[in-house]
Design a protein around this motif. Structure first.
Motif, PDB file in Angstrom:
ATOM      1  N   ASP A 187     -14.197 -21.431  11.895  1.00  0.00           N
ATOM      2  CA  ASP A 187     -15.470 -20.775  11.603  1.00  0.00           C
ATOM      3  C   ASP A 187     -15.350 -20.021  10.286  1.00  0.00           C
ATOM      4  O   ASP A 187     -14.861 -18.885  10.245  1.00  0.00           O
ATOM      5  CB  ASP A 187     -15.850 -19.815  12.735  1.00  0.00           C
ATOM      6  CG  ASP A 187     -17.261 -19.248  12.535  1.00  0.00           C
ATOM      7  OD1 ASP A 187     -17.890 -19.565  11.517  1.00  0.00           O
ATOM      8  OD2 ASP A 187     -17.709 -18.487  13.406  1.00  0.00           O
ATOM      9  N   ARG A 233     -24.316 -17.643   6.196  1.00  0.00           N
ATOM     10  CA  ARG A 233     -23.911 -17.790   7.595  1.00  0.00           C
ATOM     11  C   ARG A 233     -25.080 -17.639   8.560  1.00  0.00           C
ATOM     12  O   ARG A 233     -24.985 -18.021   9.715  1.00  0.00           O
ATOM     13  CB  ARG A 233     -22.785 -16.814   7.946  1.00  0.00           C
ATOM     14  CG  ARG A 233     -23.147 -15.349   8.037  1.00  0.00           C
ATOM     15  CD  ARG A 233     -21.907 -14.607   8.517  1.00  0.00           C
ATOM     16  NE  ARG A 233     -22.128 -13.175   8.680  1.00  0.00           N
ATOM     17  CZ  ARG A 233     -21.242 -12.352   9.242  1.00  0.00           C
ATOM     18  NH1 ARG A 233     -20.094 -12.833   9.695  1.00  0.00           N
ATOM     19  NH2 ARG A 233     -21.492 -11.075   9.358  1.00  0.00           N
ATOM     20  N   ALA A 237     -23.287 -22.786  10.415  1.00  0.00           N
ATOM     21  CA  ALA A 237     -21.904 -22.612  10.855  1.00  0.00           C
ATOM     22  C   ALA A 237     -21.060 -23.569  10.023  1.00  0.00           C
ATOM     23  O   ALA A 237     -21.456 -24.715   9.796  1.00  0.00           O
ATOM     24  CB  ALA A 237     -21.759 -22.917  12.336  1.00  0.00           C
ATOM     25  N   ARG A 265     -27.989 -23.913  11.882  1.00  0.00           N
ATOM     26  CA  ARG A 265     -28.204 -23.196  13.142  1.00  0.00           C
ATOM     27  C   ARG A 265     -29.601 -23.468  13.701  1.00  0.00           C
ATOM     28  O   ARG A 265     -29.790 -23.539  14.922  1.00  0.00           O
ATOM     29  CB  ARG A 265     -27.990 -21.695  12.923  1.00  0.00           C
ATOM     30  CG  ARG A 265     -26.575 -21.341  12.454  1.00  0.00           C
ATOM     31  CD  ARG A 265     -26.347 -19.836  12.427  1.00  0.00           C
ATOM     32  NE  ARG A 265     -25.095 -19.487  11.778  1.00  0.00           N
ATOM     33  CZ  ARG A 265     -23.901 -19.501  12.363  1.00  0.00           C
ATOM     34  NH1 ARG A 265     -23.802 -19.872  13.631  1.00  0.00           N
ATOM     35  NH2 ARG A 265     -22.810 -19.155  11.700  1.00  0.00           N
TER      36      ARG A 265
END
Length: 307
Positions: A187, A233, A237, A265
């Motif tokens: 991540d 962000r 991701a 996302r």
């Protein structure tokens, strides 16, 4: 003394006309420098998208490019990595669309692999922003390129992950420490990775992101980077897998060739692509980064809902 690989590029530069990349003179000079089984990889959203193997496929791709643009190349930096049989070029591209007369200029990175005979064996082109290139075209050509874009296109694999030097520079040691402490492969946008990156930057750190992306632009200072990172962000991701780590101690530079995975996302769409990151160091801290993602158009498309 230049390496045999650099000597090949110098001969190519003398024989070609970089003020007209699409000329027959440049085309022939390139073919003379290429290995018979050479591979050229172009970004998937451009009209000349794909992987081209050998002279016949190269000529078809070259003819398509020169039907669309007049192209000029100005090489600004050249990094020779003879132990890997690689030369990396940092250039300024200037393209003018023949149908519209629209002009665009941008930085680009070309990664060139050589065979043992110092012939060009593989070229991968990383433009700073493919959307800038597409915007020079007329609506019909741009729409056709968009319809033909394959977001699942995968760059042909390399022989393997390059070996890092046994006696690394202090910059490379600092990068290894950063990579081990962060969560790049899990991540890239996590709080932990964010803090590790912050600690690895100089206070006046500068990063250049492709201008067409929502977080695009030039950011100076860690605080500005943090704002940009928050925007990024919130949208994606991200995961990063380093494939090649090339150390250039003479320029306080590390060149990263990575495979990235970004998942939007809002839509859940995922795209994977290679990227080049130029990491400039000062006192074992990163002072500047230039990002070159394989195809910004494909990345932006992940944000769009299906009609």
């Amino acid at each position: 003394m230049p390496s045999r690989n650099v000597e090949t590029l110098l001969r190519l530069a003398r024989a070609a006309d970089f003020n007209d990349l699409t000329s027959e003179q440049t085309n022939q000079a390139a073919l003379d420098a290429y290995a018979p089984d050479f591979v050229v990889v172009e970004p998937p959203s451009l009209p000349q998208a794909g992987t081209f193997r050998g002279g016949e496929e190269w000529r078809r791709m070259h003819d398509l490019m020169r039907s669309l643009w007049h192209q000029k190349l100005i090489i600004e930096h050249r990094w020779d990595l003879p132990e890997e049989n690689v030369v990396v070029l940092h250039s300024r591209m200037e393209w003018t669309a023949r149908a519209t007369g629209r002009f665009a200029a941008w930085p680009a990175v070309e990664v060139i692999w050589f065979n043992t005979g110092a012939q060009l064996a593989r070229i991968e082109v990383f433009h700073q922003d493919t959307n800038v290139i597409l915007d020079t075209l007329d609506d019909e050509t741009r729409a056709a390129a968009s319809a033909a874009t394959d977001p699942a296109y995968v760059t042909p694999p390399h022989a393997g992950i390059s070996a890092e030097p046994a006696s690394p520079s202090r910059n490379l040691l600092a990068y290894r420490q950063l990579r081990n402490a962060a969560e790049f492969e899990h991540d890239l946008t996590s709080d932990k990775t964010r803090q590790v990156l912050w600690d690895s930057f100089t206070p006046d750190y500068e990063i250049t992101e492709p201008p067409s992306l929502p977080h695009g632009g030039v950011y100076r200072g860690r605080e500005e980077w943090a704002k940009m990172h928050e925007t990024m962000r919130a949208l994606w991701a991200q995961k990063v897998l380093p494939v090649h780590v090339w150390d250039v101690p003479s320029d306080d530079l590390i060149i990263l060739y990575s495979e990235m995975e970004w998942t939007a996302r809002a839509t859940g769409k995922t795209v994977t692509f290679p990227a080049i990151e130029l990491l400039y160091y000062q006192d074992e801290k990163i002072r500047k980064v230039e990002m070159f993602l394989r195809d910004t158009k494909v990345i932006l498309d992940t944000l769009e809902q299906q009609p």
